[in-house]
Design a protein around this motif. Structure first.
Motif, PDB file in Angstrom:
ATOM      1  N   GLY A   1       0.696  -1.204   0.033  1.00 16.58           N
ATOM      2  CA  GLY A   1      -0.120   0.488  -0.311  1.00 16.58           C
ATOM      3  C   GLY A   1       0.702   1.504   0.084  1.00 16.58           C
ATOM      4  O   GLY A   1       1.576   1.238   0.727  1.00 16.58           O
ATOM      5  N   ARG A   2       0.753   2.250  -0.981  1.00 23.19           N
ATOM      6  CA  ARG A   2       1.183   3.300  -1.293  1.00 23.19           C
ATOM      7  C   ARG A   2       1.139   4.998  -0.196  1.00 23.19           C
ATOM      8  O   ARG A   2      -0.911   4.758  -0.428  1.00 23.19           O
ATOM      9  CB  ARG A   2       1.820   3.526  -2.220  1.00 23.19           C
ATOM     10  CG  ARG A   2       3.042   2.462  -2.872  1.00 23.19           C
ATOM     11  CD  ARG A   2       2.314   3.085  -4.413  1.00 23.19           C
ATOM     12  NE  ARG A   2       2.057   2.614  -5.167  1.00 23.19           N
ATOM     13  CZ  ARG A   2       1.432   4.080  -5.741  1.00 23.19           C
ATOM     14  NH1 ARG A   2       2.180   4.729  -5.881  1.00 23.19           N
ATOM     15  NH2 ARG A   2       0.417   3.286  -6.888  1.00 23.19           N
ATOM     16  N   GLY A   3       1.476   5.059   0.275  1.00 23.81           N
ATOM     17  CA  GLY A   3       1.334   6.767   0.712  1.00 23.81           C
ATOM     18  C   GLY A   3       1.719   8.192  -0.124  1.00 23.81           C
ATOM     19  O   GLY A   3       1.975   7.495  -1.357  1.00 23.81           O
ATOM     20  N   ARG A   4       1.514   8.848   0.267  1.00 21.94           N
ATOM     21  CA  ARG A   4       1.850  10.098  -0.831  1.00 21.94           C
ATOM     22  C   ARG A   4       3.264  10.031  -0.254  1.00 21.94           C
ATOM     23  O   ARG A   4       3.701   9.575   0.884  1.00 21.94           O
ATOM     24  CB  ARG A   4       1.862  11.520   0.147  1.00 21.94           C
ATOM     25  CG  ARG A   4       1.348  13.031  -0.820  1.00 21.94           C
ATOM     26  CD  ARG A   4       0.846  14.166   0.303  1.00 21.94           C
ATOM     27  NE  ARG A   4       1.123  14.529   1.489  1.00 21.94           N
ATOM     28  CZ  ARG A   4       2.104  14.880   1.680  1.00 21.94           C
ATOM     29  NH1 ARG A   4       2.927  15.781   0.868  1.00 21.94           N
ATOM     30  NH2 ARG A   4       2.558  15.347   3.163  1.00 21.94           N
ATOM     31  N   LEU A   5       4.674  10.812  -1.226  1.00 26.58           N
ATOM     32  CA  LEU A   5       5.935  10.551  -1.464  1.00 26.58           C
ATOM     33  C   LEU A   5       6.164   9.228  -1.523  1.00 26.58           C
ATOM     34  O   LEU A   5       7.032   8.597  -0.482  1.00 26.58           O
ATOM     35  CB  LEU A   5       6.732  11.121  -0.060  1.00 26.58           C
ATOM     36  CG  LEU A   5       6.269  13.202  -0.493  1.00 26.58           C
ATOM     37  CD1 LEU A   5       6.127  13.595   0.873  1.00 26.58           C
ATOM     38  CD2 LEU A   5       6.117  13.637  -1.940  1.00 26.58           C
TER      39      LEU A   5
ATOM     40  N   ARG B   1      -4.881  11.776  15.519  1.00 28.90           N
ATOM     41  CA  ARG B   1      -4.570  10.416  15.068  1.00 28.90           C
ATOM     42  C   ARG B   1      -5.002  10.133  13.733  1.00 28.90           C
ATOM     43  O   ARG B   1      -6.257  10.608  13.479  1.00 28.90           O
ATOM     44  CB  ARG B   1      -4.595   9.651  15.778  1.00 28.90           C
ATOM     45  CG  ARG B   1      -3.648   9.631  17.116  1.00 28.90           C
ATOM     46  CD  ARG B   1      -3.541   8.772  17.968  1.00 28.90           C
ATOM     47  NE  ARG B   1      -3.166   9.080  19.019  1.00 28.90           N
ATOM     48  CZ  ARG B   1      -3.284   8.108  20.449  1.00 28.90           C
ATOM     49  NH1 ARG B   1      -3.822   7.598  20.893  1.00 28.90           N
ATOM     50  NH2 ARG B   1      -3.165   8.517  21.427  1.00 28.90           N
ATOM     51  N   LYS B   2      -3.870  10.225  12.782  1.00 26.28           N
ATOM     52  CA  LYS B   2      -4.637   9.713  11.361  1.00 26.28           C
ATOM     53  C   LYS B   2      -5.427   8.368  11.350  1.00 26.28           C
ATOM     54  O   LYS B   2      -4.840   7.307  11.967  1.00 26.28           O
ATOM     55  CB  LYS B   2      -3.033   9.523  10.455  1.00 26.28           C
ATOM     56  CG  LYS B   2      -3.972   9.133   8.927  1.00 26.28           C
ATOM     57  CD  LYS B   2      -2.542   9.946   8.060  1.00 26.28           C
ATOM     58  CE  LYS B   2      -2.372   9.718   6.964  1.00 26.28           C
ATOM     59  NZ  LYS B   2      -1.634   9.623   5.951  1.00 26.28           N
ATOM     60  N   ILE B   3      -6.284   8.674  10.724  1.00 25.95           N
ATOM     61  CA  ILE B   3      -7.303   7.595  10.445  1.00 25.95           C
ATOM     62  C   ILE B   3      -7.001   7.116   9.200  1.00 25.95           C
ATOM     63  O   ILE B   3      -8.563   5.733   8.991  1.00 25.95           O
ATOM     64  CB  ILE B   3      -9.122   7.664  11.182  1.00 25.95           C
ATOM     65  CG1 ILE B   3      -9.514   6.585  11.654  1.00 25.95           C
ATOM     66  CG2 ILE B   3      -9.494   8.581  10.740  1.00 25.95           C
ATOM     67  CD1 ILE B   3     -10.681   6.038  12.047  1.00 25.95           C
TER      68      ILE B   3
HETATM   69  C1  BTN Z   1      -1.174   8.920   2.588  1.00 31.59           C
HETATM   70  O1  BTN Z   1      -1.589   9.312   3.465  1.00 31.59           O
HETATM   71  O2  BTN Z   1      -0.127   9.220   2.110  1.00 31.59           O
HETATM   72  C2  BTN Z   1      -2.269   8.231   1.210  1.00 31.59           C
HETATM   73  C3  BTN Z   1      -2.128   7.220   1.565  1.00 31.59           C
HETATM   74  C4  BTN Z   1      -2.820   6.572   0.900  1.00 31.59           C
HETATM   75  C5  BTN Z   1      -3.423   4.641   0.993  1.00 31.59           C
HETATM   76  C6  BTN Z   1      -4.389   4.319   0.224  1.00 31.59           C
HETATM   77  S1  BTN Z   1      -5.076   2.319   0.526  1.00 31.59           S
HETATM   78  C7  BTN Z   1      -5.729   2.265  -1.386  1.00 31.59           C
HETATM   79  C8  BTN Z   1      -4.717   2.577  -2.011  1.00 31.59           C
HETATM   80  N1  BTN Z   1      -4.112   1.820  -2.521  1.00 31.59           N
HETATM   81  C9  BTN Z   1      -2.568   2.744  -2.110  1.00 31.59           C
HETATM   82  O3  BTN Z   1      -1.239   1.903  -2.220  1.00 31.59           O
HETATM   83  N2  BTN Z   1      -2.705   3.845  -2.233  1.00 31.59           N
HETATM   84  C10 BTN Z   1      -4.218   4.487  -1.341  1.00 31.59           C
END
Ligand code: BTN
Length: 333
Positions: free
Chosen positions: A128-132, A195-197
């Motif tokens: 799962g990927r987030g920002r940056l 907190r981050k949800i």
């Molecule tokens: C962040 O907070 O940096 C962004 C997080 C985003 C997560 C969601 S989960 C579904 C989708 N698939 C991913 O790999 N990332 C987004």
């Protein structure tokens, strides 16, 4: 079975509808076969697929089939059936038991021409990927990992405002369905009790200065207990379960989010982003606060004074100079 794709009005979905209408009661294979104009062995195979997806269906020779329980899984049919949208999630829903990232799957689909509204969901993400490119912690069976395809007639510069729209819809869905108070932290975090949800990852493909497709990815921590999260981030992360003490229906939360998102997305054509930005400002705690924002081009310290109509955050330093920021990491001091 790792992947299922739901297309509406397929025999399998109709079969499930019939079983649901009669939940707990036996229906003979013959009656089902007649109703769906299929052979009994075709019914047997389709029931097998539903069982693999997670539906608890009992089958006994000469008695037939009985739906016992629908587990709390992010099941495509359950999402589709409860959804009051016209496009989002109303066409294809692609469900993975496990995948690297739902954004990756949605991008592939979009690149192959999938229509606006196609939805990808997963029980678990391996990367799962987030920002940056930060990792988004994605354990199986507990949370929401969802991505969908948009093909908006908007310039690429609208992407950051699309993040704001997504954040507003996610916060509203969380508040409405769980009763928790959600706040927004620029640019893409949804917080409960500080907190981050939930987090948002919007990605896009651009052709000739116009958006070809946008992928809106949303992760919401729903039923993960505190001990599931990495030790070093536990004080920064929360979930609906941790906040309410109760497990919560992921299907219910996701469908409400999709509905609220679509409402606001459709309204863009007539009202633009102004109502989104106005609402975003009421949901954030950062306005008027002293903060430091780290961006790729440097750090800015000052008071957060506004979010402008283009979705830029305005920070004013001690000398009174204002800077418009497109993205960054904010720390309220
Ligand atoms: C962040 O907070 O940096 C962004 C997080 C985003 C997560 C969601 S989960 C579904 C989708 N698939 C991913 O790999 N990332 C987004």
């Amino acid at each position: 079975m790792n992947k299922t794709t739901l297309r509406t009005a397929l025999p399998q979905n109709i079969l499930l509808d019939v079983l649901k209408q009669n939940q707990g009661k036996w229906i003979s294979g013959e009656a089902l076969a007649r109703r769906l104009s299929m052979t009994r062995s075709a019914i047997w195979k389709k029931v097998g697929i539903l069982k693999e997806e997670g539906y608890e269906i009992e089958s006994i020779p000469h008695r037939g089939y009985r739906l016992i329980n629908i587990p709390d899984l992010l099941l495509a049919q359950e999402i589709h059936d409860g959804l009051q949208t016209s496009v989002l999630g109303k066409r294809d829903i692609h469900r993975y038991v496990s995948t690297d990232s739902t954004n990756n799957r949605a991008k592939e689909l979009a690149a192959y021409g999938a229509a606006e509204g196609a939805l990808v969901i997963a029980e678990e993400q391996a990367h799962g990927r987030g920002r940056l490119d930060r990792p988004w912690f994605s354990p199986g069976g507990e949370n929401i990992y969802a991505s969908f395809i948009l093909r908006p007639s908007l310039p690429p510069s609208a992407a950051s405002r699309m993040v704001l729209l997504t954040a507003v819809a996610a916060a509203e869905a969380l508040m409405e369905t769980t009763g928790l108070r959600a706040t927004l932290k620029w640019p893409n975090d949804i917080l409960v009790s500080g907190r981050k949800i939930a987090g948002i990852l919007v990605e896009m493909s651009v052709e000739m200065d116009a958006v070809d497709y946008m992928i809106v990815g949303l992760g919401i921590n729903v039923n993960s207990p505190a001990e599931r999260f990495p030790r070093n981030s536990r004080n920064k992360i929360t979930s609906v379960l941790m906040e309410t003490g109760k497990p919560f229906s992921r299907v219910h939360l996701l469908t409400r989010f999709l509905e609220l998102f679509e409402e606001r997305y459709i309204a863009l054509a007539t009202a633009g982003f102004e109502p989104v930005i106005t609402r975003w400002k009421t949901l954030t705690d950062i306005m008027g606060k002293q903060a430091t924002v780290r961006t790729l081009s440097g750090s800015y310290t000052g008071v957060i004074t506004d979010m402008d109509q283009d979705g830029f955050l305005i920070i004013r330093n001690d000398q009174g100079a204002a800077t418009r920021l497109f993205s960054g990491d904010i720390t309220v001091t």
